[in-house]
Design a protein around this motif. Structure first.
Motif, mmCIF file in Angstrom:
data_model
loop_
_atom_site.group_PDB
_atom_site.id
_atom_site.type_symbol
_atom_site.label_atom_id
_atom_site.label_comp_id
_atom_site.label_asym_id
_atom_site.label_seq_id
_atom_site.Cartn_x
_atom_site.Cartn_y
_atom_site.Cartn_z
ATOM 1 N N ASP A 133 0.827 -1.205 0.000
ATOM 2 C CA ASP A 133 0.000 0.000 0.000
ATOM 3 C C ASP A 133 0.862 1.256 0.000
ATOM 4 O OD1 ASP A 133 0.875 -0.502 2.565
ATOM 5 O OD2 ASP A 133 -1.030 -0.089 3.541
ATOM 6 N N VAL A 134 2.076 1.176 0.571
ATOM 7 C CA VAL A 134 3.002 2.303 0.517
ATOM 8 C C VAL A 134 3.444 2.545 -0.921
ATOM 9 C CG1 VAL A 134 5.274 3.129 1.240
ATOM 10 C CG2 VAL A 134 3.794 1.949 2.877
ATOM 11 N N LEU A 135 3.757 1.458 -1.634
ATOM 12 C CA LEU A 135 4.151 1.589 -3.037
ATOM 13 C C LEU A 135 3.040 2.219 -3.859
ATOM 14 C CD1 LEU A 135 5.832 -1.892 -3.562
ATOM 15 C CD2 LEU A 135 6.982 0.310 -3.387
ATOM 16 N N ASP A 136 1.812 1.781 -3.620
ATOM 17 C CA ASP A 136 0.679 2.316 -4.353
ATOM 18 C C ASP A 136 0.505 3.808 -4.072
ATOM 19 O OD1 ASP A 136 -1.415 0.972 -6.122
ATOM 20 O OD2 ASP A 136 -2.660 2.275 -4.876
ATOM 21 N N HIS A 137 0.734 4.201 -2.819
ATOM 22 C CA HIS A 137 0.636 5.604 -2.422
ATOM 23 C C HIS A 137 1.633 6.455 -3.204
ATOM 24 C CE1 HIS A 137 0.592 9.170 0.190
ATOM 25 N NE2 HIS A 137 1.913 9.070 0.218
ATOM 26 N N PHE A 138 2.888 6.034 -3.235
ATOM 27 C CA PHE A 138 3.912 6.822 -3.923
ATOM 28 C C PHE A 138 3.693 6.818 -5.432
ATOM 29 C CE2 PHE A 138 6.151 6.457 0.087
ATOM 30 C CZ PHE A 138 6.830 7.659 0.167
ATOM 31 N N LYS A 139 3.238 5.702 -5.953
ATOM 32 C CA LYS A 139 3.043 5.591 -7.397
ATOM 33 C C LYS A 139 1.970 6.553 -7.893
ATOM 34 C CE LYS A 139 3.095 1.812 -10.745
ATOM 35 N NZ LYS A 139 2.961 0.343 -10.913
ATOM 36 N N SER A 140 1.027 6.888 -7.020
ATOM 37 C CA SER A 140 -0.080 7.758 -7.419
ATOM 38 C C SER A 140 0.244 9.238 -7.266
ATOM 39 C CB SER A 140 -1.325 7.421 -6.580
ATOM 40 O OG SER A 140 -1.099 7.736 -5.211
ATOM 41 N N ALA A 190 2.282 0.603 10.563
ATOM 42 C CA ALA A 190 0.999 0.832 11.225
ATOM 43 C C ALA A 190 0.550 2.282 11.088
ATOM 44 C CB ALA A 190 1.089 0.446 12.699
ATOM 45 N N ALA A 191 1.493 3.217 11.197
ATOM 46 C CA ALA A 191 1.156 4.637 11.106
ATOM 47 C C ALA A 191 0.659 5.007 9.717
ATOM 48 C CB ALA A 191 2.364 5.491 11.483
ATOM 49 N N PHE A 192 1.099 4.268 8.709
ATOM 50 C CA PHE A 192 0.620 4.551 7.351
ATOM 51 C C PHE A 192 -0.645 3.762 7.031
ATOM 52 C CE2 PHE A 192 0.434 3.638 2.816
ATOM 53 C CZ PHE A 192 0.415 4.936 2.308
ATOM 54 N N GLU A 260 -9.308 -3.264 -0.716
ATOM 55 C CA GLU A 260 -8.717 -3.913 -1.887
ATOM 56 C C GLU A 260 -7.193 -3.842 -1.909
ATOM 57 O OE1 GLU A 260 -9.968 -1.975 -5.434
ATOM 58 O OE2 GLU A 260 -9.542 0.037 -4.694
ATOM 59 N N TYR A 261 -6.596 -2.952 -1.148
ATOM 60 C CA TYR A 261 -5.134 -2.899 -1.074
ATOM 61 C C TYR A 261 -4.552 -4.152 -0.418
ATOM 62 C CZ TYR A 261 -4.887 2.132 -2.144
ATOM 63 O OH TYR A 261 -4.950 3.362 -2.744
ATOM 64 N N TYR A 262 -5.374 -4.881 0.335
ATOM 65 C CA TYR A 262 -4.862 -5.901 1.245
ATOM 66 C C TYR A 262 -5.362 -7.291 0.848
ATOM 67 C CZ TYR A 262 -4.300 -1.416 3.466
ATOM 68 O OH TYR A 262 -3.984 -0.096 3.684
ATOM 69 N N THR A 263 -4.947 -8.301 1.619
ATOM 70 C CA THR A 263 -5.369 -9.667 1.354
ATOM 71 C C THR A 263 -5.940 -10.278 2.633
ATOM 72 O OG1 THR A 263 -3.124 -10.455 1.820
ATOM 73 C CG2 THR A 263 -3.676 -10.029 -0.473
#
Length: 333
Positions: A133-140, A190-192, A260-263
């Motif tokens: 989810d961190v990668l997705d955040h930066f990619k956007s 956790a903070a993110f 949806e970011y998670y499993t």
């Protein structure tokens, strides 16, 4: 469920792509060897069998010592001392270690979120453990459009389960609306991820960002802190070693399209025998992690070091899964 880091399994060799120029150290004399992609490319010897010249009998100068120690050392941004990423990085370093021929240096960092910054901008960092989810955040983010091209991925790693630990009077996630939930310190997973999870579930909590050990003591003393939110690979030591008042428990998080970011994942009685009754399990979600690397230009020493890391991974990865003393989750990678 959306795939966060598509094609990770198929791009373990993406480190061979390089784009942006950086100042290189003096490269070794090129020699043709077999690259991990089964293509022949001109690089310095990179494989596990390639040894450095034998040290001469005379005492090395300071510069020679510096060159020797830095020649095949790779900096790996991991995480905080109490987190799973640092344990995985340490075990990876242990199994890949080959004296002067290969050394992975795990680095204590602020956490997986800041690891992206460290990978892009901090001197000495060649690789980093980061979450999906961190990668997705930066990619956007438009401001990272150029920088994003400087990151490649070697492999998917362990899943990190979400743990929502609450006081006795809290019986559902909805009960946390308007109450204090601690997400550990800034920069941690956790903070993110924590605020994202609650936002997507439509639950407005009072977020705090203090060390979890401080928040856990406050939970025991009274209702000031209602819950702590953790993201790390189970089992977590604080829940195995800690003593908690009756009624303290984990809350379930049911997977849905909102997450949806998670499993989907579970916390089992075998994970936490003092907190989960035998035969029961707690539904939760997990955050996927990947081993990311900086996309060094092909004619640099640091690029050649990462090629050697790939060779050593292929040669030794099975030890992480079969030999005793390594985390059980290597078997799932």
């Amino acid at each position: 469920m959306r795939v966060l880091v598509s094609g990770i399994a198929g791009i373990v060799f993406a480190v061979a792509a390089a784009t942006l120029p950086v100042q290189a150290q003096a490269p070794a004399t090129p020699q043709k060897v077999g690259a991990p992609t089964n293509r022949q490319i001109d690089v310095a010897q990179t494989g596990p069998k390639a040894a450095l010249p034998a040290a001469k009998s005379q005492t090395l100068s300071d510069q020679q010592q510096k060159d020797r120690l830095n020649a095949w050392t790779v900096g790996l941004a991991a995480g905080r001392l109490e987190g799973a990423p640092l344990q995985f990085a340490s075990e990876l370093a242990r199994v890949l270690d080959d004296g002067d021929n290969m050394r992975v240096l795990p680095i204590v960092t602020r956490g997986p979120f800041d690891n992206v910054y460290d990978l892009l901008y901090l001197r000495g960092v060649d690789a980093a453990i980061v979450y999906g989810d961190v990668l997705d955040h930066f990619k956007s983010k438009p401001e990272f459009a150029g920088a994003w091209r400087r990151i490649n991925y070697l492999m998917s790693l362990f899943p990190s389960e979400v743990h929502v630990f609450v006081r006795p009077e809290i019986n559902s996630l909805q009960d946390l609306a308007g109450k204090v939930v601690n997400f550990n310190t800034e920069g941690t997973a956790a903070a993110f991820s924590g605020p994202i999870v609650f936002k997507r579930l439509g639950i407005d909590v009072k977020a705090t960002f203090v060390p979890h050990n401080v928040a856990m003591e406050k939970m025991k003393q009274g209702a000031e802190v209602a819950a702590t939110f953790w993201v790390s690979s189970k089992p977590l030591a604080p829940f195995l070693k800690g003593k908690f008042p009756e009624g303290f428990k984990f809350l379930p998080i049911e997977y849905s399209d909102k997450l949806e970011y998670y499993t989907p994942a579970y916390l089992e009685a075998s994970d936490y025998p003092n907190l989960i009754p035998q035969g029961q399990r707690i539904a939760t979600v997990s955050v996927p992690a990947v081993l990311a690397v900086y996309d060094w230009p092909k004619d640099t020493d640091r690029y050649k070091r990462l090629l050697r890391v790939v060779d050593y991974l292929f040669d030794r990865f099975e030890r992480l899964q079969k030999e005793p003393g390594y985390h059980e989750k290597w078997k799932d990678v």
